[in-house]
Motif scaffolding. Structure first.
Motif, PDB file in Angstrom:
ATOM      1  N   THR A  71       0.826  -1.208   0.000  1.00 17.10           N
ATOM      2  CA  THR A  71       0.000   0.000   0.000  1.00 17.10           C
ATOM      3  C   THR A  71       0.860   1.259   0.000  1.00 17.10           C
ATOM      4  OG1 THR A  71      -1.720  -1.187   1.225  1.00 17.10           O
ATOM      5  CG2 THR A  71      -1.853   1.216   1.201  1.00 17.10           C
ATOM      6  N   ALA A  72       1.925   1.255   0.832  1.00 19.40           N
ATOM      7  CA  ALA A  72       2.809   2.420   0.906  1.00 19.40           C
ATOM      8  C   ALA A  72       3.560   2.624  -0.409  1.00 19.40           C
ATOM      9  CB  ALA A  72       3.798   2.244   2.065  1.00 19.40           C
ATOM     10  N   VAL A  73       4.026   1.537  -1.018  1.00 14.25           N
ATOM     11  CA  VAL A  73       4.744   1.630  -2.288  1.00 14.25           C
ATOM     12  C   VAL A  73       3.826   2.154  -3.383  1.00 14.25           C
ATOM     13  CG1 VAL A  73       5.860   0.279  -4.109  1.00 14.25           C
ATOM     14  CG2 VAL A  73       6.454  -0.132  -1.713  1.00 14.25           C
ATOM     15  N   ASP A  74       2.591   1.673  -3.421  1.00 14.66           N
ATOM     16  CA  ASP A  74       1.620   2.150  -4.414  1.00 14.66           C
ATOM     17  C   ASP A  74       1.340   3.641  -4.216  1.00 14.66           C
ATOM     18  OD1 ASP A  74       1.477  -0.372  -5.471  1.00 14.66           O
ATOM     19  OD2 ASP A  74      -0.426  -0.895  -4.514  1.00 14.66           O
ATOM     20  N   PHE A  75       1.234   4.063  -2.956  1.00 12.03           N
ATOM     21  CA  PHE A  75       0.988   5.479  -2.663  1.00 12.03           C
ATOM     22  C   PHE A  75       2.150   6.341  -3.139  1.00 12.03           C
ATOM     23  CE2 PHE A  75       1.359   9.214   0.017  1.00 12.03           C
ATOM     24  CZ  PHE A  75       0.073   9.734   0.005  1.00 12.03           C
ATOM     25  N   ALA A  76       3.383   5.878  -2.855  1.00 13.66           N
ATOM     26  CA  ALA A  76       4.564   6.640  -3.261  1.00 13.66           C
ATOM     27  C   ALA A  76       4.684   6.732  -4.778  1.00 13.66           C
ATOM     28  CB  ALA A  76       5.820   6.001  -2.673  1.00 13.66           C
ATOM     29  N   ALA A  77       4.247   5.680  -5.474  1.00 11.93           N
ATOM     30  CA  ALA A  77       4.302   5.698  -6.935  1.00 11.93           C
ATOM     31  C   ALA A  77       3.357   6.753  -7.515  1.00 11.93           C
ATOM     32  CB  ALA A  77       3.951   4.319  -7.485  1.00 11.93           C
ATOM     33  N   LYS A  78       2.266   7.023  -6.789  1.00  7.15           N
ATOM     34  CA  LYS A  78       1.278   7.999  -7.257  1.00  7.15           C
ATOM     35  C   LYS A  78       1.580   9.412  -6.752  1.00  7.15           C
ATOM     36  CE  LYS A  78      -2.381   4.490  -7.311  1.00  7.15           C
ATOM     37  NZ  LYS A  78      -3.629   4.028  -6.667  1.00  7.15           N
ATOM     38  N   HIS A  79       2.477   9.505  -5.765  1.00  6.62           N
ATOM     39  CA  HIS A  79       2.783  10.807  -5.168  1.00  6.62           C
ATOM     40  C   HIS A  79       4.296  11.025  -5.202  1.00  6.62           C
ATOM     41  CE1 HIS A  79      -1.199   9.836  -3.537  1.00  6.62           C
ATOM     42  NE2 HIS A  79      -1.382  11.143  -3.432  1.00  6.62           N
ATOM     43  N   ASP A  80       4.723  11.668  -6.279  1.00  8.11           N
ATOM     44  CA  ASP A  80       6.150  11.933  -6.471  1.00  8.11           C
ATOM     45  C   ASP A  80       6.524  13.212  -5.715  1.00  8.11           C
ATOM     46  OD1 ASP A  80       8.744  11.804  -7.358  1.00  8.11           O
ATOM     47  OD2 ASP A  80       8.314  12.708  -9.307  1.00  8.11           O
TER      48      ASP A  80
ATOM     49  N   TYR B 130      13.438   2.656  -3.596  1.00 11.36           N
ATOM     50  CA  TYR B 130      12.922   4.024  -3.509  1.00 11.36           C
ATOM     51  C   TYR B 130      14.052   5.020  -3.260  1.00 11.36           C
ATOM     52  CZ  TYR B 130      10.134   8.046  -2.178  1.00 11.36           C
ATOM     53  OH  TYR B 130       9.587   9.303  -2.124  1.00 11.36           O
ATOM     54  N   ALA B 131      15.006   4.649  -2.408  1.00  8.83           N
ATOM     55  CA  ALA B 131      16.144   5.537  -2.139  1.00  8.83           C
ATOM     56  C   ALA B 131      16.925   5.821  -3.414  1.00  8.83           C
ATOM     57  CB  ALA B 131      17.047   4.919  -1.083  1.00  8.83           C
ATOM     58  N   ASP B 132      17.040   4.822  -4.277  1.00  7.56           N
ATOM     59  CA  ASP B 132      17.724   5.027  -5.563  1.00  7.56           C
ATOM     60  C   ASP B 132      16.933   5.993  -6.445  1.00  7.56           C
ATOM     61  OD1 ASP B 132      19.808   3.353  -4.886  1.00  7.56           O
ATOM     62  OD2 ASP B 132      18.952   1.587  -5.846  1.00  7.56           O
ATOM     63  N   GLN B 133      15.610   5.883  -6.379  1.00  7.95           N
ATOM     64  CA  GLN B 133      14.768   6.761  -7.205  1.00  7.95           C
ATOM     65  C   GLN B 133      14.884   8.217  -6.794  1.00  7.95           C
ATOM     66  OE1 GLN B 133      10.638   5.455  -7.441  1.00  7.95           O
ATOM     67  NE2 GLN B 133      11.275   3.304  -7.292  1.00  7.95           N
ATOM     68  N   ILE B 134      15.067   8.491  -5.509  1.00 12.40           N
ATOM     69  CA  ILE B 134      15.060   9.881  -5.030  1.00 12.40           C
ATOM     70  C   ILE B 134      16.470  10.376  -4.671  1.00 12.40           C
ATOM     71  CG2 ILE B 134      12.708   9.673  -4.151  1.00 12.40           C
ATOM     72  CD1 ILE B 134      13.999   9.605  -1.292  1.00 12.40           C
ATOM     73  N   LYS B 135      17.497   9.713  -5.187  1.00 14.92           N
ATOM     74  CA  LYS B 135      18.862  10.080  -4.808  1.00 14.92           C
ATOM     75  C   LYS B 135      19.191  11.537  -5.138  1.00 14.92           C
ATOM     76  CE  LYS B 135      20.932   8.164  -9.043  1.00 14.92           C
ATOM     77  NZ  LYS B 135      21.920   7.181  -9.564  1.00 14.92           N
ATOM     78  N   ASP B 136      18.538  12.096  -6.165  1.00 21.74           N
ATOM     79  CA  ASP B 136      18.809  13.487  -6.547  1.00 21.74           C
ATOM     80  C   ASP B 136      17.640  14.419  -6.220  1.00 21.74           C
ATOM     81  OD1 ASP B 136      21.338  12.822  -7.655  1.00 21.74           O
ATOM     82  OD2 ASP B 136      20.348  12.102  -9.474  1.00 21.74           O
ATOM     83  N   LYS B 137      16.734  13.946  -5.348  1.00 17.93           N
ATOM     84  CA  LYS B 137      15.556  14.744  -5.008  1.00 17.93           C
ATOM     85  C   LYS B 137      15.556  15.115  -3.528  1.00 17.93           C
ATOM     86  CE  LYS B 137      12.496  12.647  -8.485  1.00 17.93           C
ATOM     87  NZ  LYS B 137      11.210  11.937  -8.686  1.00 17.93           N
ATOM     88  N   PHE B 138      14.788  16.136  -3.187  1.00 18.32           N
ATOM     89  CA  PHE B 138      14.563  16.572  -1.802  1.00 18.32           C
ATOM     90  C   PHE B 138      15.892  16.806  -1.073  1.00 18.32           C
ATOM     91  CE2 PHE B 138      11.246  13.148  -2.651  1.00 18.32           C
ATOM     92  CZ  PHE B 138      10.319  14.026  -3.194  1.00 18.32           C
ATOM     93  N   LEU B 139      16.837  17.426  -1.756  1.00 17.51           N
ATOM     94  CA  LEU B 139      18.189  17.568  -1.221  1.00 17.51           C
ATOM     95  C   LEU B 139      18.258  18.508  -0.019  1.00 17.51           C
ATOM     96  CD1 LEU B 139      20.213  17.744  -4.573  1.00 17.51           C
ATOM     97  CD2 LEU B 139      19.682  15.737  -3.165  1.00 17.51           C
ATOM     98  N   ASP B 140      17.241  19.352   0.154  1.00 18.22           N
ATOM     99  CA  ASP B 140      17.262  20.304   1.262  1.00 18.22           C
ATOM    100  C   ASP B 140      16.469  19.810   2.468  1.00 18.22           C
ATOM    101  OD1 ASP B 140      14.838  20.419   0.017  1.00 18.22           O
ATOM    102  OD2 ASP B 140      14.617  22.610   0.164  1.00 18.22           O
ATOM    103  N   ASN B 141      16.039  18.534   2.433  1.00 14.96           N
ATOM    104  CA  ASN B 141      15.229  17.985   3.522  1.00 14.96           C
ATOM    105  C   ASN B 141      16.099  17.076   4.397  1.00 14.96           C
ATOM    106  OD1 ASN B 141      13.418  16.000   4.917  1.00 14.96           O
ATOM    107  ND2 ASN B 141      11.830  17.221   3.913  1.00 14.96           N
ATOM    108  N   GLY B 142      16.241  17.443   5.667  1.00 14.49           N
ATOM    109  CA  GLY B 142      17.103  16.682   6.573  1.00 14.49           C
ATOM    110  C   GLY B 142      16.635  15.264   6.787  1.00 14.49           C
ATOM    111  N   TYR B 143      15.304  15.047   6.841  1.00 19.30           N
ATOM    112  CA  TYR B 143      14.775  13.700   7.044  1.00 19.30           C
ATOM    113  C   TYR B 143      15.110  12.801   5.849  1.00 19.30           C
ATOM    114  CZ  TYR B 143      12.088  15.613  10.942  1.00 19.30           C
ATOM    115  OH  TYR B 143      11.720  16.203  12.122  1.00 19.30           O
ATOM    116  N   VAL B 144      15.019  13.355   4.670  1.00 13.27           N
ATOM    117  CA  VAL B 144      15.347  12.587   3.466  1.00 13.27           C
ATOM    118  C   VAL B 144      16.840  12.261   3.445  1.00 13.27           C
ATOM    119  CG1 VAL B 144      15.387  12.598   0.950  1.00 13.27           C
ATOM    120  CG2 VAL B 144      13.436  13.579   2.165  1.00 13.27           C
ATOM    121  N   THR B 145      17.655  13.220   3.817  1.00 13.51           N
ATOM    122  CA  THR B 145      19.103  12.985   3.859  1.00 13.51           C
ATOM    123  C   THR B 145      19.445  11.862   4.824  1.00 13.51           C
ATOM    124  OG1 THR B 145      19.575  15.304   3.335  1.00 13.51           O
ATOM    125  CG2 THR B 145      21.334  14.041   4.362  1.00 13.51           C
ATOM    126  N   GLN B 146      18.817  11.883   5.989  1.00 10.46           N
ATOM    127  CA  GLN B 146      19.053  10.825   6.976  1.00 10.46           C
ATOM    128  C   GLN B 146      18.574   9.472   6.447  1.00 10.46           C
ATOM    129  OE1 GLN B 146      16.981  11.379  10.679  1.00 10.46           O
ATOM    130  NE2 GLN B 146      18.260   9.908  11.768  1.00 10.46           N
TER     131      GLN B 146
END
Length: 209
Positions: free
Chosen positions: A20-29, A52-68
């Motif tokens: 369910t979470a993976v399907d949600f993430a696929a619909k919400h980039d 998913y981490a590979d997909q967003i490796k160049d995204k949300f670079l200014d978000n500390g939670y994503v970086t962690q």
């Protein structure tokens, strides 16, 4: 037996939640998709988290939670299914040095345990049974203790009839293996194939069999 039964039910529910979470993430980039993935259990959804981490490796670079999240996923990758288990060496009760690579060519269960760990001791009879049943077919056990006292450790080996190779650096939670194998509690275990690649984690009871 109860633990095994409930764990299977729990695992089934988590697998549904993971999908369910993976399907949600696929619909919400966006960051909402990230937060859905960040709630997943690495034991159940390791491959989904890494993907998913590979997909967003160049995204949300200014978000500390994503970086962690990316940093933790990189650590997770090193111990992912299909990866080579990190090499280490330790010492038997007779002070003989043994390396993990000594077990190449066999399926091996690396069993992190301790004499004071009751769930570990309760699982030992099952591991003994499987070891005796499959040792002639290329299966071995490498017991790694997180004890800090040689006496209780050696008594537990004798009392539980652990006839496979047992080692410990007697540093307990200060052992470098706690970090390199991401051990947050015991029993923790890894199953390796004859090439030394990780093929299973934390399998116990019927699941291990």
């Amino acid at each position: 037996n109860l633990r095994s039964t409930y764990k299977q039910q729990f695992t089934d529910q988590l697998k549904y939640y993971t999908k369910t979470a993976v399907d949600f993430a696929a619909k919400h980039d966006d960051i909402a998709g990230f937060y859905a993935i960040s709630t997943l259990d690495p034991e159940i959804a390791e491959s989904e988290i890494i993907s998913y981490a590979d997909q967003i490796k160049d995204k949300f670079l200014d978000n500390g939670y994503v970086t962690q999240f990316k940093e933790e996923t990189n650590k997770l990758k090193r111990l992912a299914i299909g990866q080579p288990a990190p090499e280490f060496e330790s010492f038997t009760p007779n002070n003989k040095t043994v390396k993990l690579s000594d077990f190449k060519g066999k399926y091996v269960l690396i069993d992190f345990w301790a004499s004071w760990c009751m769930p570990c001791r309760q699982e030992n009879p099952n591991i003994v049974r499987l070891y005796n049943q499959y040792k002639s077919k290329g299966f071995d056990v490498f017991g790694v203790s997180l004890d800090d006292n040689a006496g209780p450790w050696m008594r537990a080996i004798t009392d539980d009839q652990l006839t496979w190779t047992n080692v410990s650096d007697l540093k307990a939670w200060s052992s470098p293996l706690v970090v390199s194998y991401r051990i947050t509690g015991i029993p923790t275990s890894y199953v390796l194939d004859p090439k030394g690649l990780i093929v299973g984690k934390n399998m116990r009871g019927k699941e291990l069999e």
